[in-house]
Design an enzyme around this catalytic site. Sequence first.
Site, mmCIF file in Angstrom:
data_model
loop_
_atom_site.group_PDB
_atom_site.id
_atom_site.type_symbol
_atom_site.label_atom_id
_atom_site.label_comp_id
_atom_site.label_asym_id
_atom_site.label_seq_id
_atom_site.Cartn_x
_atom_site.Cartn_y
_atom_site.Cartn_z
ATOM 1 N N ARG A 174 33.164 58.570 -61.341
ATOM 2 C CA ARG A 174 34.437 58.656 -60.627
ATOM 3 C C ARG A 174 34.915 57.258 -60.249
ATOM 4 N NH1 ARG A 174 35.615 62.363 -55.267
ATOM 5 N NH2 ARG A 174 33.822 61.236 -54.409
ATOM 6 N N ASP A 458 31.751 60.993 -45.887
ATOM 7 C CA ASP A 458 32.220 59.937 -46.767
ATOM 8 C C ASP A 458 33.652 59.617 -46.368
ATOM 9 O OD1 ASP A 458 33.814 61.939 -47.839
ATOM 10 O OD2 ASP A 458 32.857 61.934 -49.822
#
Length: 544
Positions: A174, A458
């Site tokens: 990603r 996160d």
Amino acid sequence: MTTPTAPTAAAPAAVEITRATGVEGGDEILSPEALAFVGELHRRFAGRRDELLAARRTARDRIAAGGTLDFLPETRDVREGEWHVASAPEALLDRRVEITGPAAPPKMAINALNSGARVWLADLEDATSPTWDNVVGGVKNLRDAALGTLAYTSPAGKPYALRTDLRRPTVVTRPRGWHLPERHVLVDGEPAVGALVDFGLHFFHTAELLLANGHGPYYYLPKLESHLEARLWNDVFVFAQEYVGIERGTIRATVLIETIPAAFEMDEILYELREHASGLNAGRWDYLFSLIKVFRDAGSAFVLPDRASVAMTAPFMRAYTELLVKTCHRRGAVAMGGMAAVVPNRNDLEVTAAAFEKVRADKTREAGDGFDGSWVAHPDLVPVCREVFDAALGDRPNQLERQRPEVEVSAAQLLDVASAAGEVTEGGLRDNLFVAVAYTAVWLSGNGAVAIRNLMEDAATAEISRSQVWQQLRNEVVFADTGRQITPELVRTVLAEEVEHLRGGVAPDVFARYYDPAAALIADICLSSEYVDFLTLPAYGLLD
């Protein structure tokens, strides 16, 4: 890597590395050939990226002026047409359990590759703090993983190496979202697009190695807000494959549907990427962040309850996930479930048992809805997720045959935030401020994913936390548990108290270096009259 074909007759882009020394692996990863490729990507596509970011702002302005979101009338033929994405390669047919985590440091990468998951989402985005060491080191680790040579020895002498007694996960990388810059790479004198740096370096160094391993260059694409942004990625892929001389369609991409505008364009996003698409993912935490951001000034109907009480069973979240499964399976693409934020604690059996129970319930719901696999954030949760999907799938690699024709989702259902159960509490405010500061401090120290109070946090969860505070202030929310109205003064008071709680858990020098600036940043963006689109943009300026 084969010798690149000359991509253009124009003079090559001038690429400058602002920190060329002292980065482990820099001599290998930042080779002249790799940087030339990154330079070409930036020169060809950065202008379109800028136009699309401007289009995001224009679309947001329409919402602020009283508009809303709906399915696009101009793309009705795409939604109603009969078409399919390209057939999945063997390595991406079975994705029943995916582990997510940063590609740096090497210990984290090795643990993910040894986890027994079918896929590793190697994260250069929300689970990574984009220090220059992490950017370069992450690509180096992925290159070494493709070579099979990735290894690490801790300062205490503990060795970490890739296991040879199990099937390693297929790696799906990603890159960063379109909005983020990379200040350490200047192209023709301007900071490069972070997404193109991540993709360019990774693709250049690993594409042929991955193909030789029976896999390929596979990507997760984050934070898209329109099918036009997907079209840009598709054009990047076409150019990249031609540049290095591999077959068009070799790259495969899974798109995270983690913004509310993208939820209205799932068909269109798959259509734009159809020769490179492999699936969509329900990026639930960024999705909630996007809902707040897009409708932040649309009144109390869009004020979410405390983050911890927003369940995936909420009607508006059910509408989103069921539409995603139906859309994917109709087009021959896999539907990937989202992240359960709870994590086990090997030192606390009670916490671990509770985590297993919550993850099992979450994955059971997803498998029952037709998802083909799902995410976990910790190796100990891989067997839990695998058990659930093994029971649902049996010997089948996925459940694409479940077409879900009974699902009909309207724009009103996707936007029915007011149907979510739960309350807005002062306890939730405290949790939000604690998490926002704690995570930002850790991010500034170079770590992009951290367990806080037995939840894996996160950038996405930190974004929700600080955005809720901003939105609650604008709507003058009255807390259900204390009866007090939120005010800037109350936010400052609670923030100071939560920062003091954090002070006791870290060394004074660490607190001064990371927690003080994190607290100041969170105060600024929560109390600002203007909403800051991404926490990571001002935070990036504070990174060493």
